[in-house]
Design a protein around this motif. Sequence first.
Motif, PDB file in Angstrom:
ATOM      1  N   SER A   1       0.836  -1.201   0.000  1.00  0.00           N
ATOM      2  CA  SER A   1       0.000   0.000   0.000  1.00  0.00           C
ATOM      3  C   SER A   1       0.875   1.258   0.000  1.00  0.00           C
ATOM      4  O   SER A   1       0.644   2.194  -0.769  1.00  0.00           O
ATOM      5  N   ARG A   2       1.878   1.265   0.865  1.00  0.00           N
ATOM      6  CA  ARG A   2       2.774   2.420   0.947  1.00  0.00           C
ATOM      7  C   ARG A   2       3.527   2.646  -0.369  1.00  0.00           C
ATOM      8  O   ARG A   2       3.590   3.763  -0.877  1.00  0.00           O
ATOM      9  N   LYS A   3       4.046   1.575  -0.947  1.00  0.00           N
ATOM     10  CA  LYS A   3       4.812   1.720  -2.196  1.00  0.00           C
ATOM     11  C   LYS A   3       3.905   2.132  -3.361  1.00  0.00           C
ATOM     12  O   LYS A   3       4.319   2.932  -4.206  1.00  0.00           O
ATOM     13  N   LEU A   4       2.700   1.603  -3.412  1.00  0.00           N
ATOM     14  CA  LEU A   4       1.779   2.013  -4.483  1.00  0.00           C
ATOM     15  C   LEU A   4       1.434   3.497  -4.359  1.00  0.00           C
ATOM     16  O   LEU A   4       1.375   4.213  -5.360  1.00  0.00           O
ATOM     17  N   ARG A   5       1.192   3.962  -3.135  1.00  0.00           N
ATOM     18  CA  ARG A   5       0.890   5.384  -2.933  1.00  0.00           C
ATOM     19  C   ARG A   5       2.071   6.260  -3.319  1.00  0.00           C
ATOM     20  O   ARG A   5       1.893   7.336  -3.880  1.00  0.00           O
ATOM     21  N   GLN A   6       3.292   5.805  -3.030  1.00  0.00           N
ATOM     22  CA  GLN A   6       4.483   6.581  -3.390  1.00  0.00           C
ATOM     23  C   GLN A   6       4.649   6.665  -4.908  1.00  0.00           C
ATOM     24  O   GLN A   6       5.022   7.704  -5.433  1.00  0.00           O
ATOM     25  N   GLU A   7       4.367   5.567  -5.599  1.00  0.00           N
ATOM     26  CA  GLU A   7       4.659   5.497  -7.023  1.00  0.00           C
ATOM     27  C   GLU A   7       3.482   5.870  -7.924  1.00  0.00           C
ATOM     28  O   GLU A   7       3.681   6.276  -9.063  1.00  0.00           O
ATOM     29  N   PHE A   8       2.245   5.720  -7.426  1.00  0.00           N
ATOM     30  CA  PHE A   8       1.065   5.960  -8.257  1.00  0.00           C
ATOM     31  C   PHE A   8       0.076   6.900  -7.564  1.00  0.00           C
ATOM     32  O   PHE A   8      -1.137   6.742  -7.704  1.00  0.00           O
ATOM     33  N   LEU A   9       0.586   7.867  -6.843  1.00  0.00           N
ATOM     34  CA  LEU A   9      -0.274   8.761  -6.066  1.00  0.00           C
ATOM     35  C   LEU A   9      -1.327   9.483  -6.920  1.00  0.00           C
ATOM     36  O   LEU A   9      -2.499   9.500  -6.543  1.00  0.00           O
ATOM     37  N   PRO A  10      -0.988  10.071  -8.066  1.00  0.00           N
ATOM     38  CA  PRO A  10      -2.020  10.774  -8.843  1.00  0.00           C
ATOM     39  C   PRO A  10      -3.192   9.872  -9.246  1.00  0.00           C
ATOM     40  O   PRO A  10      -4.353  10.283  -9.140  1.00  0.00           O
ATOM     41  N   GLU A  11      -2.895   8.642  -9.653  1.00  0.00           N
ATOM     42  CA  GLU A  11      -3.970   7.721 -10.049  1.00  0.00           C
ATOM     43  C   GLU A  11      -4.826   7.305  -8.849  1.00  0.00           C
ATOM     44  O   GLU A  11      -6.049   7.243  -8.928  1.00  0.00           O
ATOM     45  N   LEU A  12      -4.177   7.049  -7.712  1.00  0.00           N
ATOM     46  CA  LEU A  12      -4.900   6.602  -6.524  1.00  0.00           C
ATOM     47  C   LEU A  12      -5.698   7.732  -5.877  1.00  0.00           C
ATOM     48  O   LEU A  12      -6.763   7.493  -5.316  1.00  0.00           O
ATOM     49  N   GLU A  13      -5.188   8.966  -5.957  1.00  0.00           N
ATOM     50  CA  GLU A  13      -5.904  10.095  -5.354  1.00  0.00           C
ATOM     51  C   GLU A  13      -7.225  10.376  -6.057  1.00  0.00           C
ATOM     52  O   GLU A  13      -8.123  10.948  -5.462  1.00  0.00           O
TER      53      GLU A  13
END
Length: 162
Positions: free
Chosen positions: A87-99
Amino acid sequence: MYKDFISRGRSVSDIKIHLVLTTKYRRKVFTAQMINRLHEIFESLLDKWDCKIVEFNGEEDHVHLLFQYHPEIQLSKLVNSLKSVSSRKLRQEFLPELEKTYYKKKVVWNSSYFLASCGGVTISTLKKYIENQDSPIVSLLLAIHPTLIAIVIQAWSFSQSS
């Protein structure tokens, strides 16, 4: 056949687990690139835990992970690590898509998960294997008189099925 066994100290094991993780609110947020990245993250984490990834795949709202582990490992701690680190790594790397879906929330996964043990053979095959083990009674009869074995096995099978 024995290449999948894990040997540690005085134990040998071959335990495989099927883990299913779903996204928070079952939102369809994963892209193909995210699924590929999750595969890399899980493979790296499982390697650190001395586990081995067997298979991995996912869709927009969930992933399936089949892995092998040793019984010394606490599955709840392993799953917690898999979820929090990924979860942490996905948020770091794909923040614009997840936001777009999760706004400023720091969560990707649902709080629950599914785990099932898996094996190389079916339960019915394993049951037959265990049922057909040499018992001390059969070995004793074989030493006394080999022709009695067929009669005893037939009688024993009949009494167990009743």
